[in-house]
Write an enzyme that holds these catalytic residues in place. Structure first.
Site, PDB file in Angstrom:
ATOM      1  N   TYR A 147       0.852  -1.198   0.000  1.00  0.00           N
ATOM      2  CA  TYR A 147       0.000   0.000   0.000  1.00  0.00           C
ATOM      3  C   TYR A 147       0.884   1.242   0.000  1.00  0.00           C
ATOM      4  O   TYR A 147       2.031   1.212   0.457  1.00  0.00           O
ATOM      5  CB  TYR A 147      -0.933  -0.025   1.217  1.00  0.00           C
ATOM      6  N   TYR A 157      -1.885   4.846   9.750  1.00  0.00           N
ATOM      7  CA  TYR A 157      -1.338   3.606   9.184  1.00  0.00           C
ATOM      8  C   TYR A 157      -0.125   3.112   9.982  1.00  0.00           C
ATOM      9  O   TYR A 157       0.142   1.919  10.058  1.00  0.00           O
ATOM     10  CB  TYR A 157      -0.992   3.819   7.708  1.00  0.00           C
TER      11      TYR A 157
END
Length: 261
Positions: A147, A157
């Protein structure tokens, strides 16, 4: 009508948790293109979800796999050797981070979570690739999932961004090591998509909205988008492609600023 891009090929699919998993979408399309598949599940709880999916598409092989346990890995590949002798492609679709640390500040990451996240999300690719190499007698293709948070800071994240950065570096080093055996190693960098794993990320809905608004195609990706890219990377169409991070994000990664200041 499918073109049978994977006709006659055998593939190991890891990372299926339920019918929302990216790995499941990839498996469905690989099957449509003629592949014979072998599924893994992480625990008895997930076995109850994965077995019906395997039956749905006629997958006859399914095994438990705990990538933190060397015996579990050895048992899997011994079974594959016994049943198949060799196989052609591997999907590395697992990742892990303590959901309590997928919010707030990265600097608060615990040592235990750092270790577990890197082990399961990154080192497992190395271990599975090492075992797969011995059974890819005619060359093969290894694909993992990453990602954009590996490259740029994405709010919440945190440790997963660091784990994915390590994963992407591993792709390149593995591609270099395994190329002499005609084994290709690539990663798909997918845009945000609703899965069991992404549900653990704090404020994920905002991430989806921001992505759709910013990406040139003005939408979020679908599981089928990722599935198509994976079939390409598994197939002979990509026989000259290795060590690459292949973006499937509606173009989000090319944007420097979403609007003029």
């Amino acid at each position: 009508m499918t073109t049978g891009l994977l006709q006659g090929k055998k593939g190991l699919i890891t990372g299926i948790a339920n019918n929302m998993s990216i790995s499941w979408a990839i498996a469905q399309l690989a099957k449509k293109h003629g592949a014979e598949l072998w599924f893994t599940y992480q625990s008895e709880v997930l076995e109850k979800r994965v077995k019906p999916l395997a039956e749905e598409i006629g997958c006859n092989f399914i095994s438990e796999l705990d990538v933190t346990n060397q015996k579990s890995i050895s048992n899997l590949f011994n079974d594959i050797k016994e049943k198949w002798n060799s196989f052609d492609f591997l999907l590395h679709g697992m990742a892990f981070a303590n959901k309590n640390e997928l919010k707030g500040r990265y600097v608060e990451t615990s040592l235990e979570n750092f270790h577990n996240s890197l082990h399961i999300s990154c080192y497992s690719l190395l271990e599975l690739s090492r075992s797969a190499e011995t059974l890819m007698h005619n060359g093969g293709s290894i694909v993992t999932l990453t990602y954009y948070g590996a490259e740029k800071v994405i709010p919440n994240y945190n440790i997963m961004g660091v784990a994915k950065a390590a994963l992407e570096a591993s792709v390149k080093y593995l591609a270099n090591d395994m190329g002499e055996n005609n084994i290709r190693v690539n990663a798909i960098s997918a845009g945000p998509i609703k899965t069991l794993a992404s549900s653990a990320i704090s404020d994920f809905s905002t991430m989806l909205k921001s992505h759709a608004a910013t990406a040139p195609l003005k939408r979020n990706i679908t599981q089928e988008d990722v599935g198509g890219a994976a079939v390409y990377l598994f197939s002979e169409l990509s026989k000259g492609v290795t060590g690459e991070i292949h973006y499937v994000d509606c173009g989000y990664n090319i944007i420097g600023s979403s609007k003029l200041l």
